[in-house]
Scaffold this motif. Structure first.
Motif, mmCIF file in Angstrom:
data_model
loop_
_atom_site.group_PDB
_atom_site.id
_atom_site.type_symbol
_atom_site.label_atom_id
_atom_site.label_comp_id
_atom_site.label_asym_id
_atom_site.label_seq_id
_atom_site.Cartn_x
_atom_site.Cartn_y
_atom_site.Cartn_z
ATOM 1 N N MET A 79 10.804 3.527 1.293
ATOM 2 C CA MET A 79 11.631 4.180 -0.130
ATOM 3 C C MET A 79 11.809 5.339 0.621
ATOM 4 O O MET A 79 12.987 5.084 0.124
ATOM 5 C CB MET A 79 10.390 5.062 -1.085
ATOM 6 C CG MET A 79 9.518 4.250 -2.352
ATOM 7 S SD MET A 79 11.528 3.001 -3.840
ATOM 8 C CE MET A 79 11.457 4.595 -4.688
ATOM 9 N N GLY A 80 12.091 5.524 1.554
ATOM 10 C CA GLY A 80 12.473 6.618 2.412
ATOM 11 C C GLY A 80 13.319 5.526 2.559
ATOM 12 O O GLY A 80 14.512 5.835 3.008
ATOM 13 N N ASP A 138 0.672 -1.523 0.234
ATOM 14 C CA ASP A 138 0.457 0.091 0.384
ATOM 15 C C ASP A 138 0.761 1.088 -0.263
ATOM 16 O O ASP A 138 2.212 1.176 -0.284
ATOM 17 C CB ASP A 138 -0.760 -0.050 0.909
ATOM 18 C CG ASP A 138 -0.300 0.267 2.360
ATOM 19 O OD1 ASP A 138 1.158 0.088 2.797
ATOM 20 O OD2 ASP A 138 -0.064 -0.557 2.987
ATOM 21 N N GLU A 139 0.507 2.828 -0.120
ATOM 22 C CA GLU A 139 0.890 3.723 -0.436
ATOM 23 C C GLU A 139 1.556 3.761 0.939
ATOM 24 O O GLU A 139 3.245 4.510 0.879
ATOM 25 C CB GLU A 139 0.187 4.939 -0.438
ATOM 26 C CG GLU A 139 -0.147 4.788 -1.649
ATOM 27 C CD GLU A 139 -1.106 5.859 -2.601
ATOM 28 O OE1 GLU A 139 -1.115 7.396 -1.790
ATOM 29 O OE2 GLU A 139 -2.038 5.976 -3.380
ATOM 30 N N ALA A 140 1.006 3.712 1.888
ATOM 31 C CA ALA A 140 1.843 4.102 3.786
ATOM 32 C C ALA A 140 3.548 3.402 3.718
ATOM 33 O O ALA A 140 4.218 3.443 3.861
ATOM 34 C CB ALA A 140 1.249 3.057 4.192
ATOM 35 N N SER A 141 3.213 1.797 3.269
ATOM 36 C CA SER A 141 4.446 1.315 3.740
ATOM 37 C C SER A 141 5.126 0.858 2.374
ATOM 38 O O SER A 141 6.409 1.275 2.389
ATOM 39 C CB SER A 141 3.542 -0.337 3.555
ATOM 40 O OG SER A 141 2.899 -1.315 2.207
#
Length: 165
Positions: free
Chosen positions: A151-152, A143-146
């Motif tokens: 990526m960070g 999902d976007e959060a994970s």
């Protein structure tokens, strides 16, 4: 004991230089430091698109090549490659590192992606290696959060080692 990289080259598209392996070892130590992983072994294999395509189809049911695959040893074997170590009791001991898992990188796809993104092949392979390592530790990007978290973490490690875009 410390994090160790064991690597294997099963492709002839690119020469795997000592400097690339040194960079990957630095990335492994830095990513391990950030994640609090001090000990263990990561097995890395460089392959062709054809080889990674076969693995992707066999183990993930996806009939196409991909850039990187990770097979964590601490996950269940239902979805992972079954690896059997045949060590006699006298050979096994406290000095053997825990095997964290296997990372497989397609050099062909890494090369194409480095050209597409406009950065070095070394940076792309480093990115894929850190990405695979985080998967071994249980990170995912479903999902976007994970995905943003993963990526960070990847970019922070790559930046610290000097592999920027």
């Amino acid at each position: 004991m410390s994090l160790q990289l064991a690597w294997n080259n099963e492709q002839e598209i690119m020469n795997i230089s000592e400097s690339l392996i040194t960079t990957l070892e630095v990335l492994l130590r830095k990513a391990g430091e950030v994640e609090g992983v001090e000990d263990g072994e990561v097995a890395l294999t460089f392959v062709t698109d054809k080889q990674i395509h076969e693995l992707n189809k066999q183990y993930r049911g996806i009939d196409r090549p991909t850039d990187v695959l990770s097979f964590a040893m601490n996950e269940g074997l239902e979805d992972e490659m079954e690896i059997v170590y045949e060590l006699g009791e006298e050979e096994a001991g406290p000095d053997l590192p825990e095997v964290l898992g296997d990372i497989i990188i397609s050099v062909e796809t890494a090369k194409a992606q480095s050209e597409e993104y406009g950065h070095s092949l070394e940076r792309e392979i480093g990115f894929l290696f850190v990405h695979g390592f985080l998967h071994l530790l249980g990170y995912d990007h479903q999902d976007e959060a994970s995905e943003a978290e993963m990526m960070g973490k990847q970019e922070a490690v790559l930046t610290e080692v000097g592999l920027t875009r």
